[in-house]
Design a protein around this motif. Structure first.
Motif, PDB file in Angstrom:
ATOM      1  N   GLU A 279       0.745  -1.185  -0.067  1.00  0.00           N
ATOM      2  CA  GLU A 279      -0.038  -0.152   0.009  1.00  0.00           C
ATOM      3  C   GLU A 279       0.855   0.977   0.016  1.00  0.00           C
ATOM      4  N   GLU A 280       1.969   1.107   0.823  1.00  0.00           N
ATOM      5  CA  GLU A 280       2.786   2.414   0.924  1.00  0.00           C
ATOM      6  C   GLU A 280       3.509   2.655  -0.597  1.00  0.00           C
ATOM      7  N   VAL A 281       3.989   1.442  -0.966  1.00  0.00           N
ATOM      8  CA  VAL A 281       4.544   1.711  -2.491  1.00  0.00           C
ATOM      9  C   VAL A 281       3.712   2.005  -3.429  1.00  0.00           C
ATOM     10  N   GLU A 282       2.442   1.663  -3.456  1.00  0.00           N
ATOM     11  CA  GLU A 282       1.398   2.292  -4.434  1.00  0.00           C
ATOM     12  C   GLU A 282       1.117   3.862  -4.091  1.00  0.00           C
ATOM     13  N   ALA A 283       0.845   4.011  -2.857  1.00  0.00           N
ATOM     14  CA  ALA A 283       0.745   5.670  -2.351  1.00  0.00           C
ATOM     15  C   ALA A 283       2.032   6.381  -2.899  1.00  0.00           C
ATOM     16  N   PHE A 284       3.190   5.816  -2.591  1.00  0.00           N
ATOM     17  CA  PHE A 284       4.277   6.703  -3.063  1.00  0.00           C
ATOM     18  C   PHE A 284       4.473   6.651  -4.568  1.00  0.00           C
ATOM     19  N   LYS A 285       4.048   5.806  -5.233  1.00  0.00           N
ATOM     20  CA  LYS A 285       4.115   5.823  -6.763  1.00  0.00           C
ATOM     21  C   LYS A 285       3.020   6.884  -7.276  1.00  0.00           C
ATOM     22  N   ARG A 286       1.774   6.884  -6.614  1.00  0.00           N
ATOM     23  CA  ARG A 286       1.145   7.903  -6.976  1.00  0.00           C
ATOM     24  C   ARG A 286       1.362   9.361  -6.683  1.00  0.00           C
ATOM     25  N   ALA A 287       2.128   9.350  -5.575  1.00  0.00           N
ATOM     26  CA  ALA A 287       2.715  10.913  -5.181  1.00  0.00           C
ATOM     27  C   ALA A 287       3.868  11.030  -6.111  1.00  0.00           C
ATOM     28  N   VAL A 288       4.523  10.365  -6.556  1.00  0.00           N
ATOM     29  CA  VAL A 288       5.467  10.793  -7.626  1.00  0.00           C
ATOM     30  C   VAL A 288       4.948  10.940  -8.837  1.00  0.00           C
ATOM     31  N   GLU A 289       3.749  10.380  -9.338  1.00  0.00           N
ATOM     32  CA  GLU A 289       3.000  10.858 -10.835  1.00  0.00           C
ATOM     33  C   GLU A 289       2.519  12.167 -10.273  1.00  0.00           C
ATOM     34  N   ARG A 290       1.818  12.657  -9.119  1.00  0.00           N
ATOM     35  CA  ARG A 290       1.498  14.148  -8.859  1.00  0.00           C
ATOM     36  C   ARG A 290       2.483  15.132  -8.741  1.00  0.00           C
ATOM     37  N   ASP A 291       3.903  14.542  -8.571  1.00  0.00           N
ATOM     38  CA  ASP A 291       4.898  15.568  -8.272  1.00  0.00           C
ATOM     39  C   ASP A 291       4.510  16.089  -6.866  1.00  0.00           C
ATOM     40  N   ASP A 292       4.119  15.057  -5.951  1.00  0.00           N
ATOM     41  CA  ASP A 292       3.885  15.600  -4.707  1.00  0.00           C
ATOM     42  C   ASP A 292       5.304  16.129  -3.785  1.00  0.00           C
ATOM     43  N   PRO A 293       5.189  17.475  -3.331  1.00  0.00           N
ATOM     44  CA  PRO A 293       6.549  18.169  -2.901  1.00  0.00           C
ATOM     45  C   PRO A 293       7.019  17.226  -1.667  1.00  0.00           C
ATOM     46  N   ARG A 294       5.810  16.787  -0.967  1.00  0.00           N
ATOM     47  CA  ARG A 294       6.484  16.057   0.515  1.00  0.00           C
ATOM     48  C   ARG A 294       7.397  14.948   0.092  1.00  0.00           C
ATOM     49  N   ILE A 295       7.386  14.193  -1.189  1.00  0.00           N
ATOM     50  CA  ILE A 295       8.594  13.355  -1.488  1.00  0.00           C
ATOM     51  C   ILE A 295       9.823  13.507  -1.769  1.00  0.00           C
ATOM     52  N   PHE A 296       9.970  14.833  -1.849  1.00  0.00           N
ATOM     53  CA  PHE A 296      11.163  15.628  -2.043  1.00  0.00           C
ATOM     54  C   PHE A 296      11.706  16.469  -0.960  1.00  0.00           C
ATOM     55  N   GLN A 297      10.978  16.280   0.249  1.00  0.00           N
ATOM     56  CA  GLN A 297      11.532  16.781   1.397  1.00  0.00           C
ATOM     57  C   GLN A 297      12.785  15.842   1.868  1.00  0.00           C
ATOM     58  N   ASP A 298      13.621  16.375   2.735  1.00  0.00           N
ATOM     59  CA  ASP A 298      14.902  15.707   3.397  1.00  0.00           C
ATOM     60  C   ASP A 298      14.151  14.391   3.932  1.00  0.00           C
ATOM     61  N   GLU A 299      13.102  14.610   4.967  1.00  0.00           N
ATOM     62  CA  GLU A 299      12.724  13.563   5.589  1.00  0.00           C
ATOM     63  C   GLU A 299      11.139  13.662   5.785  1.00  0.00           C
ATOM     64  N   TYR A 300      10.497  12.788   5.913  1.00  0.00           N
ATOM     65  CA  TYR A 300       8.716  12.952   5.989  1.00  0.00           C
ATOM     66  C   TYR A 300       8.502  11.530   6.393  1.00  0.00           C
ATOM     67  N   ASP A 301       7.235  11.580   7.147  1.00  0.00           N
ATOM     68  CA  ASP A 301       6.491  10.513   7.694  1.00  0.00           C
ATOM     69  C   ASP A 301       5.777   9.843   6.372  1.00  0.00           C
ATOM     70  N   VAL A 302       5.970   8.491   6.074  1.00  0.00           N
ATOM     71  CA  VAL A 302       5.683   7.934   5.049  1.00  0.00           C
ATOM     72  C   VAL A 302       4.064   7.699   5.124  1.00  0.00           C
ATOM     73  N   ALA A 303       3.668   7.521   6.549  1.00  0.00           N
ATOM     74  CA  ALA A 303       2.100   7.545   6.903  1.00  0.00           C
ATOM     75  C   ALA A 303       1.276   8.425   6.152  1.00  0.00           C
ATOM     76  N   GLU A 304       1.804   9.762   5.887  1.00  0.00           N
ATOM     77  CA  GLU A 304       1.162  10.935   5.501  1.00  0.00           C
ATOM     78  C   GLU A 304       0.699  10.531   3.977  1.00  0.00           C
TER      79      GLU A 304
END
Length: 187
Positions: A156-181
Motif C-alpha cells: 500500500e505504501e509503495v502504491e501511495a508513493f508511486k501516486r505521489a511521484v506521478e502527482r509530483d507531490d512536494p512532500r516526497i522531495f523533502q529531506d525527511e517525512y513520515d511515509v504514513a502521510e
C-alpha cells in the motif's frame, strides 16, 4: 582506460591506491558501476591456481542485485512488520551470504539501503537537484522509521508513493517525512 560517466555526474574523487592493486581496483570499480546501473555483470573468471596449490573452499555466492539480497534478509527478519536496525540487518546479511563481496562493508551496505529508502536525505544523488532520477524514485523498498531503524515498505505504501511521484507531490522531495502521510491521500 576510459571509465564510463559517473551515474550521479558528481565530483571526481581521487583515492591513493598502491600501484600493485590498481588493476584490481579498476576491475572492482567497473563491476560496481555496472551493478549500480542495473547492468548484468558477468562472473569473473578466477586466475588459474598454481600446480601445487590447495584449492580454496567452495563458497557459494548468491547471484542477483544487492538490494534483492538485502530485501530477502529483511523479510526473513520481519522488517515488513517491525523496524530492524542497520547493524542487525547487516549482520544477518553477512551470516546468510558468507564470503560475499558486495555489501560486506557497512558503508556500501548502508548506502544501498539509503538509496532505496523513500524518506532519507541521503537518498538524493544530487542534493541540488532532488528530482534527478534515482533508485528511491524508481525502486522504492525501505522507509526510515527512526535513526538507523528501517522497515520494508508495504504494498500500500509503495502504491501511495508511486501516486505521489506521478502527482509530483512536494512532500516526497523533502529531506525527511513520515511515509504514513502518503496513505491519507485519496486515490
Amino acid at each position: 582506460m576510459t571509465l564510463p560517466p559517473s551515474p550521479t555526474d558528481g565530483e571526481i574523487v581521487y583515492v591513493p591506491v598502491p600501484r600493485q592493486y590498481l588493476q584490481q581496483v579498476y576491475r572492482v570499480l567497473m563491476r560496481a558501476m555496472a551493478e549500480a546501473s542495473g547492468e548484468a555483470v558477468e562472473p569473473e573468471t578466477p586466475p588459474a591456481p598454481a600446480a601445487n596449490a590447495t584449492p580454496p573452499p567452495e563458497i557459494e555466492t548468491p547471484k542477483g542485485k544487492m538490494i534483492d539480497l538485502i530485501t530477502r534478509i529483511a523479510k526473513n527478519m520481519g522488517a515488513d512488520e517491525h523496524p530492524v536496525s542497520l547493524s542487525d540487518l547487516h549482520e544477518a546479511y553477512i551470516k546468510a551470504y558468507p564470503g560475499i563481496g558486495k555489501g560486506s562493508s557497512r558503508g556500501s551496505f548502508d548506502a544501498t539501503i539509503n538509496y532505496h529508502a523513500i524518506n532519507m536525505r541521503s537518498r538524493f544523488p544530487d542534493i541540488n537537484d532532488k528530482h534527478k532520477p534515482a533508485y528511491w524514485l524508481s525502486r522504492p523498498v525501505f522507509k526510515r522509521v527512526a535513526r538507523a531503524q528501517y522497515m520494508l515498505l508495504t504494498p500500500e505504501e509503495v502504491e501511495a508513493f508511486k501516486r505521489a511521484v506521478e502527482r509530483d507531490d512536494p512532500r516526497i522531495f523533502q529531506d525527511e517525512y513520515d511515509v504514513a502521510e502518503l496513505l491519507t491521500e485519496k486515490k
